[in-house]
Design an enzyme around this catalytic site. Sequence first.
Site, PDB file in Angstrom:
ATOM      1  N   GLU A 153     -31.676 -16.215 -15.313  1.00 31.95           N
ATOM      2  CA  GLU A 153     -31.400 -16.300 -13.896  1.00 31.95           C
ATOM      3  C   GLU A 153     -32.353 -17.555 -13.408  1.00 31.95           C
ATOM      4  OE1 GLU A 153     -29.927 -15.143 -10.365  1.00 31.95           O
ATOM      5  OE2 GLU A 153     -29.663 -13.897 -12.230  1.00 31.95           O
ATOM      6  N   ASP A 154     -31.625 -18.170 -12.480  1.00 38.78           N
ATOM      7  CA  ASP A 154     -32.296 -19.646 -11.785  1.00 38.78           C
ATOM      8  C   ASP A 154     -32.800 -20.438 -12.654  1.00 38.78           C
ATOM      9  OD1 ASP A 154     -30.979 -18.392  -9.524  1.00 38.78           O
ATOM     10  OD2 ASP A 154     -32.863 -17.863  -8.453  1.00 38.78           O
ATOM     11  N   LYS A 162     -33.474  -8.878  -8.549  1.00 40.23           N
ATOM     12  CA  LYS A 162     -32.123  -8.477  -9.313  1.00 40.23           C
ATOM     13  C   LYS A 162     -32.230  -7.019  -9.856  1.00 40.23           C
ATOM     14  CE  LYS A 162     -29.730 -12.621  -9.040  1.00 40.23           C
ATOM     15  NZ  LYS A 162     -28.175 -12.646  -8.940  1.00 40.23           N
ATOM     16  N   TYR A 169     -33.324  -8.597  -1.318  1.00 37.96           N
ATOM     17  CA  TYR A 169     -32.645  -9.768  -1.867  1.00 37.96           C
ATOM     18  C   TYR A 169     -32.396 -10.720  -1.037  1.00 37.96           C
ATOM     19  CZ  TYR A 169     -30.863 -12.530  -5.817  1.00 37.96           C
ATOM     20  OH  TYR A 169     -30.732 -13.497  -6.836  1.00 37.96           O
TER      21      TYR A 169
END
Length: 573
Positions: free
Chosen positions: A252-253, A181, A110
Amino acid sequence: MIPFHRFRDPESGEDIVETPLSGALLLEVPMLNKGSGFTPDERREFGLLGILPPHSSTPEEQVARAYHNFQSKGSDLERYVFLASLQDRNETLFYRLLAEHTAEMMPIVYTPTVGKGCQLYSHLYRRPRGLYLAYPHRDQLDLLLKHAPYRGVRVIVVTDGERILGLGDLGVGGMGIPVGKLALYTLCAGIHPSQTLPIVLDVGTDNLNLLEDPLYLGWRHERIRGEEYDEFVEDFVSAVERVFPGVLLQWEDFAKGNARRLLDRYRDRICSFNDDIQGTGAVAAAGLMAALEASGSKWRDQRIVLHGGGSAGTGIGGQIVMSMVDEGLTEAEAVERIWMLDSRGLVHAGREEKDAAKRRFSKPTGALAGWEIHDAFAPGLEEVVRRVKPTMLVGASADPGCFNERVVREMARNVERPVIFPLSNPTSKAEAKPADLLAWTEGRALIGTGSPFADVEYEGRVYKIGQCNNVFIFPGVGLGVLACGARRVTERMFHAAARALGAIAPALRDRHAPLYPGVADARLVARRVALAVGLEAAREGAAESIHAQELERRIDQLMWEPKYPRLRHRPEK
């Protein structure tokens, strides 16, 4: 869909997997492949004699071999590629290796290394993982979701790749984030990898470098926006509800123009949350809670400058307000203590602001009497720090080095234990380096960073730097949601997660220790967070009432250990 049936022996508690696969085909399924670890009996039963070298390795031997290969790589990017390849070959060995070397390998799988992996995704590509839902296939989303390799998906992480870390629009390369993730969901919270599904919504990219790259693997088209984009996301959510009812969905993002908007639209319809907003808010709040406890301060006495008005900044601001209200302040009194800046400077009433989440923290013009507001980008960070005299300075700006010596020394003049959190990641985007912060504050700063930093030696003392890492929040939140059967994810559930994390800060036992646990303790943290989240969900009515002991039992039952299951060959009927 890969044919296998996984269950737990009620007497021994052992994991058992039945599958019709055998021979070379079995070795191609990373969730079932044991590599050299197949026992002699399994080799005979599954037709593997002669296909594998004759020695049957123990798991310890396999980990030692994999770790030796990991260490032989010359760069973090090579190590990232090696671990990705191992995950695509043998998932159990991948997670066992990570479990034994968590602190060393988490920054590889990550942040910060995953950022480079996303940037080079199309050049490093070897094998598909997850699902790529491209806009041209918008009429077939149910079918595409049914192409997921495993039944029983319980957690999805989805991105559209527009705001990957602090690196911007990476198109289909954003897939590296959901993959990373979900690896942490398994490593830290024990969610079985067959129950996780990474997804990228490929709606094009506005990154010209990608569009002009002959090796780019995504849909070569500028980003779809507006009504077409919203319809595609609606079609996606509807398809998920049909194909994976009851799943937990993590956004996410997504870019700030979509992140909160999509969260607000779907949070009460499908069990979902946005880690950039809520996870970041909770993990930052936990560190700030710990800093207050360690310094003997109260929320009501704080003056907070938040540099960054995007998803992370507004999420952190919201959690801080919740903490202050819990301490007895009104919401108005709490907001009054927070000063937010974005790329245009201080957020204030004298400028047009369409973002409601950011507008919540807008300062009235009267509060700025005598300030230097000479253009659209003022007042800036230095003047805000000089005027406000903050006790806490939090960065989520992706503006590297903006917490410079002038800013930090000015802050340190007015507070005994300045709390400074440069949270932007990857490391190249950090607002400051911990070594500089300690030097500029004579070792008095309480620090939390978004990316991992090495220990710092200052005047004969070694300071461990606590990482304000979302991994301390989202895996535990997911585990708690699954364990209690929550129907939705609330802000109070994230606040419960923050309190659970803040309560175990090493700094509470030693004033020189970090504000966050080490990532090697992430699994213990996830269990504690899950318990707090599940109990809060029940308290709020987001889940059925559940006793703490029963919730703990469910949590423990869900937490998979990376051990090879006993395989049984069961021919297809």
